[in-house]
Design an enzyme around this catalytic site. Structure first.
Site, PDB file in Angstrom:
ATOM      1  N   ALA A  67      -1.700 -70.226 -34.778  1.00 34.93           N
ATOM      2  CA  ALA A  67      -1.329 -68.990 -34.070  1.00 34.93           C
ATOM      3  C   ALA A  67      -0.003 -68.484 -34.638  1.00 34.93           C
ATOM      4  CB  ALA A  67      -1.235 -69.235 -32.568  1.00 34.93           C
ATOM      5  N   ASN A  68      -0.075 -67.963 -35.854  1.00 33.48           N
ATOM      6  CA  ASN A  68       1.103 -67.513 -36.589  1.00 33.48           C
ATOM      7  C   ASN A  68       0.801 -66.181 -37.249  1.00 33.48           C
ATOM      8  OD1 ASN A  68       2.374 -70.257 -36.371  1.00 33.48           O
ATOM      9  ND2 ASN A  68       0.668 -70.794 -37.705  1.00 33.48           N
ATOM     10  N   HIS A  96      12.690 -52.286 -45.981  1.00 38.10           N
ATOM     11  CA  HIS A  96      11.276 -52.073 -46.294  1.00 38.10           C
ATOM     12  C   HIS A  96      10.714 -53.298 -47.020  1.00 38.10           C
ATOM     13  CE1 HIS A  96       8.033 -49.543 -48.488  1.00 38.10           C
ATOM     14  NE2 HIS A  96       7.565 -50.041 -47.353  1.00 38.10           N
ATOM     15  N   HIS A 122      -3.469 -71.277 -45.050  1.00 35.41           N
ATOM     16  CA  HIS A 122      -2.325 -71.725 -44.258  1.00 35.41           C
ATOM     17  C   HIS A 122      -1.210 -72.247 -45.172  1.00 35.41           C
ATOM     18  CE1 HIS A 122      -0.188 -72.981 -40.713  1.00 35.41           C
ATOM     19  NE2 HIS A 122      -0.191 -74.250 -41.090  1.00 35.41           N
TER      20      HIS A 122
END
Length: 130
Positions: free
Chosen positions: A120-121, A20, A97
């Protein structure tokens, strides 16, 4: 053979080992990968595989309670979330970022795709299934 969509053994194993709150990163071809997390390099050619394809496969096996994307990805998309973010089971939170890259150090695994779209992450945080 497995019956689920995800066939990549290392990626499936990484998801199965999550607890978790643990994180998995799905990144574009240029995302720096720090030395700590397991590196799963799926990049074949520019664009192959795409983040959207890897995300779909990962989501077929992973319970996600939180997702994080860089603010720059939203800005680059004209203020909207990137198209692949629509597949997420939760609305992603945004962060810079630079902060995104710092968090990758704490991830259990970083999956490198062939995606060549800047920012694009996505960081996926594991939830529980009960």
């Amino acid at each position: 053979m497995k019956r689920t969509a995800l066939l990549h053994a290392d990626l499936s194993r990484a998801i199965a080992a999550l607890g978790h709150g643990d994180m998995i990163v799905i990144g574009d071809a240029g995302l720096p990968i720090p030395p700590g997390p397991l590196r799963i390099d799926l990049a074949v050619t520019p664009g192959l595989p795409a983040v959207a394809d890897v995300l779909a496969a990962v989501l077929s096996e992973m319970q996600v309670e939180r997702a994080l994307v860089a603010t720059e990805a939203v800005e680059r998309a004209g203020g909207a979330l990137p198209g692949w973010a629509g597949a997420l089971p939760v609305a992603p939170q945004t962060l810079s970022h630079e902060e995104f890259k710092r968090l990758t150090r704490d991830a259990r695994a970083v999956v490198r795709t062939g995606e060549c779209t800047p920012y694009a992450n996505v960081i996926l945080c594991a939830g529980v299934t009960f």
